[in-house]
Motif scaffolding. Sequence first.
Motif, PDB file in Angstrom:
ATOM      1  N   PRO A 142       0.785  -1.240   0.000  1.00 37.21           N
ATOM      2  CA  PRO A 142       0.000   0.000   0.000  1.00 37.21           C
ATOM      3  C   PRO A 142       0.821   1.297   0.000  1.00 37.21           C
ATOM      4  O   PRO A 142       0.247   2.381   0.068  1.00 37.21           O
ATOM      5  N   LEU A 161       0.178   4.932  -1.464  1.00 39.78           N
ATOM      6  CA  LEU A 161      -0.640   5.964  -0.828  1.00 39.78           C
ATOM      7  C   LEU A 161       0.137   7.275  -0.716  1.00 39.78           C
ATOM      8  O   LEU A 161      -0.435   8.360  -0.842  1.00 39.78           O
ATOM      9  N   ILE A 188      -4.494   0.099  -3.000  1.00 36.92           N
ATOM     10  CA  ILE A 188      -3.903   0.482  -1.717  1.00 36.92           C
ATOM     11  C   ILE A 188      -4.725  -0.089  -0.561  1.00 36.92           C
ATOM     12  O   ILE A 188      -4.184  -0.647   0.395  1.00 36.92           O
TER      13      ILE A 188
END
Length: 288
Positions: A180, A183, A213
Amino acid sequence: MFQTLAREIQLCYGFVRRDLGTGLLPVPGFTLASLLYRKASGEEMIPAIGHAFLYGFLYLYTFVVSNQITGVHEDKVNKPDRPIASGAESVSAATIRYWTLTTLYLAYGYSLGVWEWALLWIVTTIAHNPLGFSNFGPTKDLCMGLGCIAQLKAAWALGGSPPQMGWEWIKIITLYMLWPIPLQDLRDVPGDLAAGRRTTPILLGDVPARVYISAGIIVSQFLLIKYRILEYRYDTSTLALSAALVLMTAGCIFRLFAFRSLTSDRFSYWLYTVIYVFQPLSAAITLR
């Protein structure tokens, strides 16, 4: 003398202030987990945590200086208050600063017995910044995953515990940093477009990137809570810890879709970094 020192402190803070959470704090946090896991004495803990703070600071400082040397044009759009973008430090002076810090970082890592992880971070930094791996989403994200391994492997070793238990946690925390991590690029899309970069949000598009994400956050936190925290210790402390992680995860994902603006994405990324810092502390609570 005082003016020189004050200027140096100001420049140092300008370089590191946005990244203190992810760059510095996980090192003493995971070192503490290692110390608690092997039931270290209080006399052992104090110097080990001190070494961890200094090592983490050098880990962070070397990277951000290199990153800002190669990212001047982007910073003038996204972060014009940074030392080089604002004109407070020249590129040539920052380059001398970087190599001085890198030499100190590698020497300090060698003295602590974690030189291989320091070297991995130096190589990763060079790939990410001057070699341009940060200009393409998948390679940028891979560098962040390698950086997480370099950071936490050194931190665990500073605590003195056998590496196997540390690696069991590092694998899952690295997944959180690797998957993720785009981000952070949601908030920088205008500057990245201006610089010609193709980060993961630019490659995927806004909504697919947010889905990607969110999936990474959910999967990594599920694995952490189920197979590391609650599997090792099931009591009031770990249940409360797990609940806190679930709430932060839900809050971060909610913000990604409910408030889609550069300002909101900056706050969402801040929450993402809080979760990252919380994970080494989760190891300390669980393994105590």
